[in-house]
Design a protein around this motif. Structure first.
Motif, PDB file in Angstrom:
ATOM      1  N   PHE A  91       0.827  -1.202   0.000  1.00 53.40           N
ATOM      2  CA  PHE A  91       0.000   0.000   0.000  1.00 53.40           C
ATOM      3  C   PHE A  91       0.858   1.248   0.000  1.00 53.40           C
ATOM      4  O   PHE A  91       2.004   1.236   0.434  1.00 53.40           O
ATOM      5  N   CYS A  92       0.274   2.318  -0.517  1.00 56.28           N
ATOM      6  CA  CYS A  92       0.935   3.620  -0.527  1.00 56.28           C
ATOM      7  C   CYS A  92       0.072   4.599   0.256  1.00 56.28           C
ATOM      8  O   CYS A  92      -1.051   4.879  -0.151  1.00 56.28           O
ATOM      9  N   PRO A  93       0.587   5.123   1.371  1.00 49.93           N
ATOM     10  CA  PRO A  93      -0.176   6.072   2.179  1.00 49.93           C
ATOM     11  C   PRO A  93       0.016   7.531   1.743  1.00 49.93           C
ATOM     12  O   PRO A  93      -0.539   8.439   2.353  1.00 49.93           O
ATOM     13  N   HIS A  94       0.799   7.747   0.709  1.00 50.44           N
ATOM     14  CA  HIS A  94       1.228   9.102   0.338  1.00 50.44           C
ATOM     15  C   HIS A  94       0.276   9.801  -0.622  1.00 50.44           C
ATOM     16  O   HIS A  94      -0.506   9.166  -1.315  1.00 50.44           O
ATOM     17  N   CYS A 107       6.038  10.300  -4.149  1.00 44.23           N
ATOM     18  CA  CYS A 107       6.775   9.043  -3.988  1.00 44.23           C
ATOM     19  C   CYS A 107       6.803   8.244  -5.287  1.00 44.23           C
ATOM     20  O   CYS A 107       6.174   8.619  -6.268  1.00 44.23           O
ATOM     21  N   ASN A 108       7.483   7.108  -5.253  1.00 44.76           N
ATOM     22  CA  ASN A 108       7.505   6.233  -6.423  1.00 44.76           C
ATOM     23  C   ASN A 108       6.577   5.033  -6.237  1.00 44.76           C
ATOM     24  O   ASN A 108       6.583   4.118  -7.045  1.00 44.76           O
ATOM     25  N   CYS A 109       5.782   5.041  -5.141  1.00 50.70           N
ATOM     26  CA  CYS A 109       4.902   3.901  -4.911  1.00 50.70           C
ATOM     27  C   CYS A 109       3.440   4.210  -5.233  1.00 50.70           C
ATOM     28  O   CYS A 109       2.668   3.289  -5.499  1.00 50.70           O
ATOM     29  N   ARG A 110       3.039   5.462  -5.233  1.00 53.82           N
ATOM     30  CA  ARG A 110       1.649   5.791  -5.518  1.00 53.82           C
ATOM     31  C   ARG A 110       1.360   5.575  -6.998  1.00 53.82           C
ATOM     32  O   ARG A 110       1.981   6.181  -7.859  1.00 53.82           O
ATOM     33  N   GLY A 115       6.069   1.663  -8.137  1.00 54.45           N
ATOM     34  CA  GLY A 115       6.842   1.226  -6.975  1.00 54.45           C
ATOM     35  C   GLY A 115       6.314   0.014  -6.235  1.00 54.45           C
ATOM     36  O   GLY A 115       7.079  -0.887  -5.884  1.00 54.45           O
ATOM     37  N   MET A 116       5.008  -0.028  -5.966  1.00 58.00           N
ATOM     38  CA  MET A 116       4.462  -1.178  -5.224  1.00 58.00           C
ATOM     39  C   MET A 116       4.625  -2.458  -6.021  1.00 58.00           C
ATOM     40  O   MET A 116       4.983  -3.506  -5.470  1.00 58.00           O
ATOM     41  N   LEU A 117       4.368  -2.392  -7.314  1.00 62.63           N
ATOM     42  CA  LEU A 117       4.518  -3.576  -8.156  1.00 62.63           C
ATOM     43  C   LEU A 117       5.972  -4.013  -8.218  1.00 62.63           C
ATOM     44  O   LEU A 117       6.266  -5.214  -8.118  1.00 62.63           O
TER      45      LEU A 117
END
Length: 185
Positions: A91-94, A107-110, A115-117
């Motif tokens: 998960f991305c909280p950003h 970020c690089n995860c949202r 990023g998450m993948l």
């Protein structure tokens, strides 16, 4: 070297549960009809089931990470009770604008960032070319494309999609239940 595995990356809100907006507790969580059968089928076809979900409600202060983890544990238990194992949940909280510190970052995860993948791909040695992404938004398809996921599927969960949204996907399904007929080894 570890054996490469294929994964079904699943967005949460709009694919697993009805997206009521910032769902943070079991009483707000309404599973989409057929999700357990579809995920069991994907698992039987050899896919790891990995949830990748933007959760800016944490950054916005609507709920906290502990509440998210509690809901995630509950959700995983519901899947287990239906004979389905969720391999992991990322998960991305950003949010780059609408969040409180320390969550207000680009970020690089949202999603649409991958990023998450990419974290899941590295952690579980995923063969991305034989994997699929099931999402309900263009951002899900963009993240999957950036991560190299082989099959990008937009799941229609009652929302209206633009032609641009639809063009971002390889396939468009009426719901996650379509996996039962459309995903085979």
């Amino acid at each position: 070297m570890k054996q490469m595995q294929k994964a079904a990356f699943l967005d949460r809100d709009g694919v697993i549960n009805i997206d009521h907006g910032y769902v943070s507790s079991p009483d707000q969580f309404e599973f989409i009809d057929g999700v357990f059968d579809a995920c069991r089928h994907l698992q039987q076809q050899g896919y790891l089931l990995i949830v990748v979900t933007n959760q800016s409600g944490i950054g916005r202060g609507y709920y906290n990470e502990q509440q998210f983890y509690a809901l995630t544990d509950w959700m995983k238990a519901q899947f287990e009770s239906h004979g389905v194992t969720l391999t992991d949940v990322f998960f991305c909280p950003h949010h780059p604008v609408n969040a409180n510190p320390p969550y207000q970052i680009d970020c690089n995860c949202r999603k649409p960032a991958p990023g998450m993948l990419l974290q899941a791909i590295e952690k579980y040695h995923i063969d991305v070319s034989s994997s699929l992404m099931l999402g309900d938004k263009k951002a899900d398809m963009q993240a999957a494309k950036a991560a190299g996921v082989g099959r990008k599927v937009l799941v229609l969960s009652g929302q209206t999609l633009t032609a641009e949204d639809q063009a971002s996907a390889d396939e468009i399904w009426p719901s996650i239940k379509a996996a039962l007929g459309l995903v085979t080894n």
